[in-house]
Design an enzyme around this catalytic site. Structure first.
Site, short mmCIF file in Angstrom:
data_model
loop_
_atom_site.label_atom_id
_atom_site.label_comp_id
_atom_site.label_asym_id
_atom_site.label_seq_id
_atom_site.Cartn_x
_atom_site.Cartn_y
_atom_site.Cartn_z
N GLU A 195 5.13 -3.05 -12.12
CA GLU A 195 6.73 -3.23 -12.64
C GLU A 195 7.64 -4.24 -13.47
O GLU A 195 7.84 -4.40 -14.42
CB GLU A 195 7.85 -3.88 -11.21
CG GLU A 195 7.54 -2.56 -9.51
CD GLU A 195 8.23 -2.96 -9.00
OE1 GLU A 195 8.73 -3.38 -8.78
OE2 GLU A 195 7.77 -2.28 -7.28
N HIS A 199 4.29 -13.54 -7.23
CA HIS A 199 3.55 -13.70 -6.06
C HIS A 199 2.05 -13.13 -7.42
O HIS A 199 0.84 -13.57 -7.08
CB HIS A 199 3.56 -13.64 -5.04
CG HIS A 199 4.33 -11.86 -4.94
ND1 HIS A 199 4.39 -11.30 -5.61
CD2 HIS A 199 3.78 -10.97 -4.16
CE1 HIS A 199 4.65 -10.09 -5.34
NE2 HIS A 199 3.57 -9.37 -4.26
N TRP A 203 -0.01 -6.56 -7.23
CA TRP A 203 -0.61 -5.68 -8.10
C TRP A 203 0.70 -5.24 -8.65
O TRP A 203 1.33 -4.12 -9.42
CB TRP A 203 -1.54 -4.89 -7.88
CG TRP A 203 -2.07 -4.39 -9.59
CD1 TRP A 203 -2.24 -2.50 -9.44
CD2 TRP A 203 -2.41 -4.83 -10.89
NE1 TRP A 203 -2.49 -2.28 -11.05
CE2 TRP A 203 -2.87 -3.53 -11.11
CE3 TRP A 203 -2.55 -5.92 -10.77
CZ2 TRP A 203 -3.01 -3.82 -12.87
CZ3 TRP A 203 -2.67 -6.45 -12.31
CH2 TRP A 203 -3.40 -5.22 -13.47
N ASN A 204 1.26 -4.49 -7.69
CA ASN A 204 2.67 -3.73 -8.23
C ASN A 204 3.83 -4.52 -8.31
O ASN A 204 4.43 -4.30 -9.68
CB ASN A 204 3.07 -3.14 -6.39
CG ASN A 204 2.37 -2.34 -5.43
OD1 ASN A 204 1.87 -1.65 -6.13
ND2 ASN A 204 2.39 -2.50 -4.53
N SER A 205 4.05 -5.58 -8.32
CA SER A 205 5.10 -6.41 -9.01
C SER A 205 4.33 -6.85 -10.27
O SER A 205 6.06 -6.25 -11.27
CB SER A 205 5.75 -8.04 -8.14
OG SER A 205 6.01 -7.53 -6.39
N GLU A 235 -5.93 -11.30 -3.34
CA GLU A 235 -6.51 -10.76 -4.50
C GLU A 235 -5.37 -11.98 -5.58
O GLU A 235 -5.59 -11.47 -6.91
CB GLU A 235 -6.76 -10.28 -4.95
CG GLU A 235 -6.28 -8.72 -5.37
CD GLU A 235 -4.81 -8.28 -4.38
OE1 GLU A 235 -4.27 -7.90 -5.41
OE2 GLU A 235 -4.64 -8.13 -3.60
N GLN A 236 -4.54 -12.06 -5.42
CA GLN A 236 -3.34 -12.50 -6.69
C GLN A 236 -3.86 -13.69 -6.97
O GLN A 236 -2.63 -13.53 -8.30
CB GLN A 236 -1.94 -13.61 -5.41
CG GLN A 236 -1.45 -12.23 -5.36
CD GLN A 236 -0.38 -12.57 -3.91
OE1 GLN A 236 0.25 -13.71 -3.83
NE2 GLN A 236 -0.21 -11.16 -3.06
N ASP A 289 -5.92 4.79 1.05
CA ASP A 289 -6.37 4.09 0.03
C ASP A 289 -7.72 2.88 0.52
O ASP A 289 -8.46 3.91 1.51
CB ASP A 289 -5.06 2.69 0.04
CG ASP A 289 -4.79 2.33 1.41
OD1 ASP A 289 -5.79 2.22 2.45
OD2 ASP A 289 -3.69 1.55 1.65
N HIS A 306 0.79 -1.02 0.33
CA HIS A 306 -0.40 -0.41 0.19
C HIS A 306 0.98 1.58 -0.20
O HIS A 306 0.49 1.91 -0.81
CB HIS A 306 -0.52 -0.29 1.06
CG HIS A 306 -2.05 -1.21 1.51
ND1 HIS A 306 -3.64 -1.10 0.51
CD2 HIS A 306 -1.20 -2.41 1.40
CE1 HIS A 306 -3.65 -2.43 0.52
NE2 HIS A 306 -3.19 -3.17 1.53
#
Length: 477
Positions: free
Chosen positions: A374, A366, A369-371, A390-391, A116, A21
């Site tokens: 990227e 994993h 969302w950030n990864s 939520e992955q 957030d 976050h």
């Protein structure tokens, strides 16, 4: 200089606990300051425990721009807070927000507050202060459509969603298989579900919602929100796709230079980066299978390892702070046999630096969302290895709709993905024709993401639209 800064529009931004976050909201804040001339107070939720080493390094970086002020909220005593990850996160956020009004009055009333998705109690706190509140949605647009549909699902479905015989139809979007549902909605009787449902029901209260995505990445979901009768009737607040907002710079230390120097010596697109996010951990059995699978694949790799744990997010609140010795839990002889072919890093690596390196050709992720952003932004295709939250839904989106990832198969009745399957999927991504197609697709999306963020791009203009409104409001004061 200080007086000039205070004349700029002033907004406050606050993120829930956890790097997943903090990182996107901090990048959001940097862009507001650097590209749009906004003064930002970045409010950090704290507890009476030691902050994670990775988060402390991020927020104390000397590279933060002038005009971005990091403000610590009073620490929350977590001695009586539930140990379950999501409920703990929401409880810390709720307790932290109790001090928000007094802190904001101290630093100067902002023109807007950006929260957030798990800080929605702010709507109650500021209902009488005439401060517009915007929500920053930290995951995909596809997941956002599910979140908007959840109150309807809750009303219309009896029993558990996970037991439904058919995929769940989301208006105007791809269906969601019950087995891919996020953890928080898999048991409607527990606190996780109550917290998640509470926050998702309040999304329509926002003055606007920032989405960390862009037009070319998720066109179907964005079109649905803008045009489908269901979302128009809610009514859904104005949406602003402003992604991909990812971590752009990280200060490097000596240990980082070592694995980056190794990467410098490898051929282009030849190294698989294996990292499971800020909190991800594997069981002892799965960790061993991962090691054997990587070794059998005979592909170059960089692997960020952590002590095995049956909890899939064991380091969520202390990433970078755990101490471990890979020799004590990796298969005997693994480090010797893979020397020169692979590099093992304990606990934490500078992910952006690895992903942007030209030698990196794949990312076993994993699917946080950030990864995921990227990886796409740096043109690196993925092996989807979802663990929690939520992955699983992100993995389905990345593999089936966006087409930038492959996913290993867990055999029916098995608890772990076995070494031969890991070997197969690693080789598929790194060597096969199918892997080349995925690589080509992600490189195109990389170009699209760069264009979206650039001046005149869709995300830049979406940002500018809101900032212009804040500036006009400031001018009329």
């Amino acid at each position: 200089m200080a007086s000039e800064t205070m004349k700029l529009p002033h907004v406050a931004v606050t993120a829930s606990p956890g790097l997943g976050h903090v990182i996107p909201l901090l990048e959001f804040s940097k862009r507001l300051v650097i590209e749009h001339g906004v003064h930002v107070s970045f409010l950090v939720m704290n507890t009476n425990e030691q902050p994670s080493a990775a988060q402390a390094q991020l927020l104390q970086s000397p590279n933060l721009p002038p005009g971005l002020q990091v403000v610590d909220l009073p620490p929350v005593d977590v001695s009586a807070v539930a140990s379950v990850r999501f409920t703990r996160l929401c409880t810390i956020a709720e307790e932290s927000l109790k001090s928000l009004r007094s802190v904001l009055m101290e630093i100067g009333k902002p023109q807007a507050l950006i929260i957030d998705l798990f800080a929605s109690q702010a709507f109650d706190i500021f209902s009488e202060l005439s401060i517009p509140i915007y929500s920053f949605f930290t995951t995909s647009v596809a997941f956002f459509t599910f979140a908007l549909y959840l109150p309807t699902l809750d009303r219309e479905v009896e029993g558990e969603f996970i037991d439904l015989p058919e995929p769940i139809g989301i208006p105007g979007c791809s269906s969601v298989r019950p087995e891919d549902l996020l953890d928080h909605v898999r048991n409607r009787k527990n606190d996780d579900y109550k917290w998640f449902s509470f926050h998702m029901r309040r999304l329509p209260l926002a003055a606007g919602i920032f989405l960390n995505s862009w037009e070319d990445l998720e066109p179907v979901s964005l079109k649905a929100i803008r045009e489908h009768r269901f979302y128009l009737q809610i009514p859904t607040p104005p949406i602003y796709p402003i992604g991909p907002l990812i971590k752009q710079d990280e200060p490097l230390i000596v240990s980082d230079e070592e694995y980056l120097a190794w990467l410098d010596k490898q051929p282009s697109d030849s190294v698989l980066f294996v990292a499971l996010g800020s909190g991800g951990t594997l069981s002892a059995e799965q960790l061993a299978e991962m090691a054997w699978g990587l070794e059998l694949s005979k592909q170059r790799f960089i692997w960020v390892v952590r002590k095995p744990s049956d909890a899939t997010a064991a380091t969520y609140f202390n990433v970078g702070s755990d101490v471990n010795d890979p020799k004590t839990y990796l298969p005997e002889g693994f480090l010797d046999r893979t020397q020169g072919v692979g590099v093992v890093i304990r606990s934490w690596a500078k992910q952006a630096a690895v992903l942007r390196h030209p030698s990196t050709g794949g990312f076993l992720s994993h699917c946080g969302w950030n990864s995921s952003l990227e990886s796409i932004y740096h043109g690196v295709p993925m092996i989807a290895w979802p663990l929690y939250s939520e992955q699983r839904m992100n993995a389905a989106l990345l593999t089936e709709e966006i087409g930038v990832a492959v996913k290993p198969v867990l055999e029916h009745g098995k608890k772990v993905i076995e070494r031969e399957e890991i070997k197969r999927v690693v080789r598929l991504l790194m060597e096969s024709e199918e892997g080349k197609v995925i690589r080509h697709r992600v490189k195109k999306l990389k170009e699209s993401g760069v264009r979206a963020l650039g001046k005149g791009g869709s995300s830049y203009e979406s940002f500018a639209c809101v900032v212009e409104k804040w500036k006009e409001d400031e001018a009329t004061k």
